[in-house]
Design a protein around this motif. Structure first.
Motif, PDB file in Angstrom:
ATOM      1  N   ALA A 216       0.822  -1.212   0.000  1.00 49.97           N
ATOM      2  CA  ALA A 216       0.000   0.000   0.000  1.00 49.97           C
ATOM      3  C   ALA A 216       0.852   1.256   0.000  1.00 49.97           C
ATOM      4  O   ALA A 216       0.510   2.259  -0.653  1.00 49.97           O
ATOM      5  CB  ALA A 216      -0.930  -0.017   1.216  1.00 49.97           C
ATOM      6  N   VAL A 217       1.980   1.223   0.717  1.00 50.29           N
ATOM      7  CA  VAL A 217       2.828   2.420   0.808  1.00 50.29           C
ATOM      8  C   VAL A 217       3.375   2.830  -0.556  1.00 50.29           C
ATOM      9  O   VAL A 217       3.217   3.975  -0.969  1.00 50.29           O
ATOM     10  CB  VAL A 217       3.962   2.205   1.831  1.00 50.29           C
ATOM     11  N   PRO A 218       4.033   1.936  -1.318  1.00 53.37           N
ATOM     12  CA  PRO A 218       4.517   2.369  -2.633  1.00 53.37           C
ATOM     13  C   PRO A 218       3.409   2.608  -3.653  1.00 53.37           C
ATOM     14  O   PRO A 218       3.560   3.454  -4.551  1.00 53.37           O
ATOM     15  CB  PRO A 218       5.425   1.212  -3.081  1.00 53.37           C
ATOM     16  N   LEU A 219       2.266   1.917  -3.540  1.00 49.50           N
ATOM     17  CA  LEU A 219       1.205   2.065  -4.525  1.00 49.50           C
ATOM     18  C   LEU A 219       0.478   3.399  -4.406  1.00 49.50           C
ATOM     19  O   LEU A 219      -0.232   3.810  -5.333  1.00 49.50           O
ATOM     20  CB  LEU A 219       0.196   0.927  -4.396  1.00 49.50           C
ATOM     21  N   VAL A 220       0.632   4.073  -3.274  1.00 43.36           N
ATOM     22  CA  VAL A 220       0.015   5.392  -3.133  1.00 43.36           C
ATOM     23  C   VAL A 220       0.538   6.356  -4.206  1.00 43.36           C
ATOM     24  O   VAL A 220      -0.209   7.182  -4.743  1.00 43.36           O
ATOM     25  CB  VAL A 220       0.292   5.964  -1.720  1.00 43.36           C
ATOM     26  N   ILE A 221       1.810   6.225  -4.552  1.00 46.37           N
ATOM     27  CA  ILE A 221       2.437   7.189  -5.462  1.00 46.37           C
ATOM     28  C   ILE A 221       1.787   7.202  -6.838  1.00 46.37           C
ATOM     29  O   ILE A 221       1.335   8.256  -7.307  1.00 46.37           O
ATOM     30  CB  ILE A 221       3.953   6.935  -5.551  1.00 46.37           C
ATOM     31  N   PRO A 222       1.689   6.061  -7.564  1.00 42.33           N
ATOM     32  CA  PRO A 222       1.049   6.128  -8.881  1.00 42.33           C
ATOM     33  C   PRO A 222      -0.418   6.520  -8.817  1.00 42.33           C
ATOM     34  O   PRO A 222      -0.926   7.208  -9.720  1.00 42.33           O
ATOM     35  CB  PRO A 222       1.231   4.712  -9.446  1.00 42.33           C
ATOM     36  N   LEU A 223      -1.120   6.107  -7.756  1.00 39.81           N
ATOM     37  CA  LEU A 223      -2.531   6.463  -7.642  1.00 39.81           C
ATOM     38  C   LEU A 223      -2.710   7.966  -7.453  1.00 39.81           C
ATOM     39  O   LEU A 223      -3.570   8.593  -8.086  1.00 39.81           O
ATOM     40  CB  LEU A 223      -3.171   5.703  -6.481  1.00 39.81           C
ATOM     41  N   VAL A 224      -1.889   8.558  -6.588  1.00 44.47           N
ATOM     42  CA  VAL A 224      -1.975  10.001  -6.362  1.00 44.47           C
ATOM     43  C   VAL A 224      -1.590  10.773  -7.623  1.00 44.47           C
ATOM     44  O   VAL A 224      -2.241  11.761  -7.995  1.00 44.47           O
ATOM     45  CB  VAL A 224      -1.071  10.412  -5.175  1.00 44.47           C
ATOM     46  N   ILE A 225      -0.542  10.315  -8.300  1.00 46.15           N
ATOM     47  CA  ILE A 225      -0.092  11.016  -9.502  1.00 46.15           C
ATOM     48  C   ILE A 225      -1.145  10.952 -10.597  1.00 46.15           C
ATOM     49  O   ILE A 225      -1.475  11.967 -11.224  1.00 46.15           O
ATOM     50  CB  ILE A 225       1.245  10.417  -9.987  1.00 46.15           C
ATOM     51  N   LEU A 226      -1.677   9.749 -10.857  1.00 49.29           N
ATOM     52  CA  LEU A 226      -2.692   9.612 -11.901  1.00 49.29           C
ATOM     53  C   LEU A 226      -3.918  10.446 -11.574  1.00 49.29           C
ATOM     54  O   LEU A 226      -4.426  11.196 -12.418  1.00 49.29           O
ATOM     55  CB  LEU A 226      -3.078   8.138 -12.062  1.00 49.29           C
ATOM     56  N   GLY A 227      -4.408  10.348 -10.329  1.00 50.16           N
ATOM     57  CA  GLY A 227      -5.584  11.118  -9.945  1.00 50.16           C
ATOM     58  C   GLY A 227      -5.338  12.612  -9.967  1.00 50.16           C
ATOM     59  O   GLY A 227      -6.168  13.386 -10.447  1.00 50.16           O
ATOM     60  N   GLY A 228      -4.176  13.036  -9.440  1.00 57.62           N
ATOM     61  CA  GLY A 228      -3.872  14.460  -9.408  1.00 57.62           C
ATOM     62  C   GLY A 228      -3.720  15.068 -10.782  1.00 57.62           C
ATOM     63  O   GLY A 228      -4.206  16.172 -11.051  1.00 57.62           O
ATOM     64  N   PHE A 229      -3.047  14.358 -11.686  1.00 58.75           N
ATOM     65  CA  PHE A 229      -2.887  14.864 -13.043  1.00 58.75           C
ATOM     66  C   PHE A 229      -4.220  14.887 -13.781  1.00 58.75           C
ATOM     67  O   PHE A 229      -4.537  15.830 -14.507  1.00 58.75           O
ATOM     68  CB  PHE A 229      -1.892  13.987 -13.818  1.00 58.75           C
ATOM     69  N   TYR A 230      -4.988  13.820 -13.615  1.00 58.02           N
ATOM     70  CA  TYR A 230      -6.264  13.738 -14.334  1.00 58.02           C
ATOM     71  C   TYR A 230      -7.221  14.845 -13.908  1.00 58.02           C
ATOM     72  O   TYR A 230      -7.923  15.430 -14.731  1.00 58.02           O
ATOM     73  CB  TYR A 230      -6.897  12.365 -14.100  1.00 58.02           C
ATOM     74  N   LEU A 231      -7.215  15.148 -12.619  1.00 58.75           N
ATOM     75  CA  LEU A 231      -8.113  16.187 -12.100  1.00 58.75           C
ATOM     76  C   LEU A 231      -7.509  17.582 -12.181  1.00 58.75           C
ATOM     77  O   LEU A 231      -8.163  18.563 -11.832  1.00 58.75           O
ATOM     78  CB  LEU A 231      -8.470  15.873 -10.640  1.00 58.75           C
ATOM     79  N   GLY A 232      -6.254  17.675 -12.609  1.00 62.33           N
ATOM     80  CA  GLY A 232      -5.603  18.974 -12.701  1.00 62.33           C
ATOM     81  C   GLY A 232      -5.253  19.574 -11.363  1.00 62.33           C
ATOM     82  O   GLY A 232      -5.162  20.795 -11.222  1.00 62.33           O
TER      83      GLY A 232
END
Length: 427
Positions: A216-232
């Motif tokens: 869960a700790v390393p997987l937070v990074i791609p999830l946050v990046i994808l969500g943050g970029f997608y939502l601007g």
């Protein structure tokens, strides 16, 4: 004659083991002197190459990736990959591909990417697997695919040299990487059936839940990046800062296996690698100038003219040239020297810049692990203590799978454009 002399200087310096970044710099200075241009251009290029806000993301992502690799996040990702696909025949091989997708190109260092999936020796995880040259085919092919998985340092550089949104490139890379990964997994499945490879694990919901919790700790990074970029929610530079802070907190508060002295050393190494990238960008502007005055873009335009009627043929032709550059040079030099020359031709033909950059990123990744001279391939074989000849006998099916994935990305632009389009980056 000007470019020939420049090329000769570069080849001679590389033959004497001069680092590529300095060999390119010396060759660029030689070109300026022989062409009668002012050497002030080198100084102005160094300053100009660093004057871009998005480049601040490079040291952040390099720092974050190295911290992740050093504190052992890749170990948790290995267990998650085994829980997801290990119960399939040939699942151990597929796990390497899945880990490469998870770990991606965030490290900034090909050496770290090649070695990280093997820190827990995957070759000893299941009975029936022998430590052989073929095992390293998976590492090489998986890391070649990982070039497309954001946040990738290469994408930041190619976005800079082609004036394309880095955020759009990050969003565009997820699906193409998954497509190439699926091609590699299909090859592993075929080999497992023909060669009788065993299953690594049994289907287990308990194992899967445990692996998800540990990862869960390393997987937070791609999830946050994808969500943050997608939502601007943030830019690439801001994402770099967030990821760097998160990796630092995870290393110090969760894993607790990195000292402050080690972290300072990682920060220093990140700064050095960033300086190399900036110097490469500065040298690239000089090479673009030299190529312009010697008519190289016009020459390439004429050579590629027969392919202009069909976009996929043009992209395939350029990708093959890029693979050769990626094999001979490291990925970043290949990007800054060749792609700025070819990119204007592609845009003139109406090829979407995001699609073009994704295709070239995939091509460079394949070239880095292409026998017999791929830089990334040589790094992998150094770990394995396997000769290039012994490795190549097993590796060609994986090259074919990578090329099939590349061809799918070329022929189906929406694989690259669907997510950026839904996020508003493509009209």
């Amino acid at each position: 004659m000007l470019l020939a002399a420049t090329g000769i200087v570069f080849v001679i310096l590389v033959a004497f083991s001069v680092p590529i970044v300095f060999a390119l710099g010396a060759a660029a200075v030689t070109g300026l002197v022989l062409g009668g241009s002012s050497l002030e251009m080198l100084a102005s290029s160094l300053v100009g190459a660093s004057q871009n806000w998005v480049l601040l993301a490079i040291p952040s992502f390099i720092f974050a990736g190295t911290v992740m690799e050093r504190c052992g996040m890749s170990n948790a990702l290995v267990d998650l990959a085994r829980a997801l696909v290990g119960w399939l025949r040939g699942g151990l091989g597929m796990s390497v591909i899945v880990v490469s997708y998870f770990f991606s190109d965030i490290c900034g260092s090909k050496m770290a990417e090649v070695s990280a999936p093997l820190k827990p020796d995957l070759g000893k995880r299941a009975p029936g697997y022998r430590h052989q040259p073929g095992n390293w085919d998976l590492i090489a092919a998986g890391t070649a695919m990982g070039m497309l998985v954001p946040p990738a340092i290469f994408m930041i550089v190619i976005g800079e040299v082609t004036s394309t949104s880095v955020v759009a490139l990050f969003l565009a890379g997820f699906v193409p990487a998954a497509v190439i990964g699926a091609c590699l997994c299909a090859l592993v499945a075929i080999q497992a059936y023909l060669l009788g490879w065993p299953k690594d694990t049994r289907p287990s919901l308990v194992f899967l839940l445990h692996a998800l919790r540990e990862a869960a700790v390393p997987l937070v990074i791609p999830l946050v990046i994808l969500g943050g970029f997608y939502l601007g929610a943030f830019t690439a530079t801001e994402a770099g800062a967030i990821v760097a802070l998160y990796s630092l907190l995870a290393a110090r508060l969760y894993y607790r296996n990195l000292s402050w002295l080690q972290i300072l050393q990682i920060a220093y190494d990140s700064a050095v690698l960033t300086a190399v990238v900036i110097f490469l960008l500065a040298v690239a502007t000089i090479f673009q100038y030299l190529m312009g005055v010697t008519g190289v873009p016009l020459l390439l335009g004429e050579l590629l003219r027969p392919l202009e009627a069909t976009h996929w043929l043009f992209l395939l032709g350029v990708a093959l040239i890029t693979m050769v550059f990626g094999m001979v040079l490291e990925g970043l030099p290949a990007a800054v020297v060749l792609i700025p020359v070819v990119f204007p031709i592609a845009t003139k033909l109406g090829i979407n810049p995001i699609h073009f950059d994704i295709v070239q990123t995939a091509a460079v990744g394949i070239g880095l692990f292409l026998p017999p001279m791929g830089v990334g391939l040589l790094m992998a074989l150094r770990f394995a203590e396997v000769s290039v000849g012994a490795h190549a006998r097993h590796y060609w099916p994986y090259v074919l799978a990578l090329l099939i994935g590349l061809l799918l990305i070329i022929c189906l632009p929406e694989l690259s454009l669907a997510i950026p389009r839904s996020a508003g980056f493509v009209r």
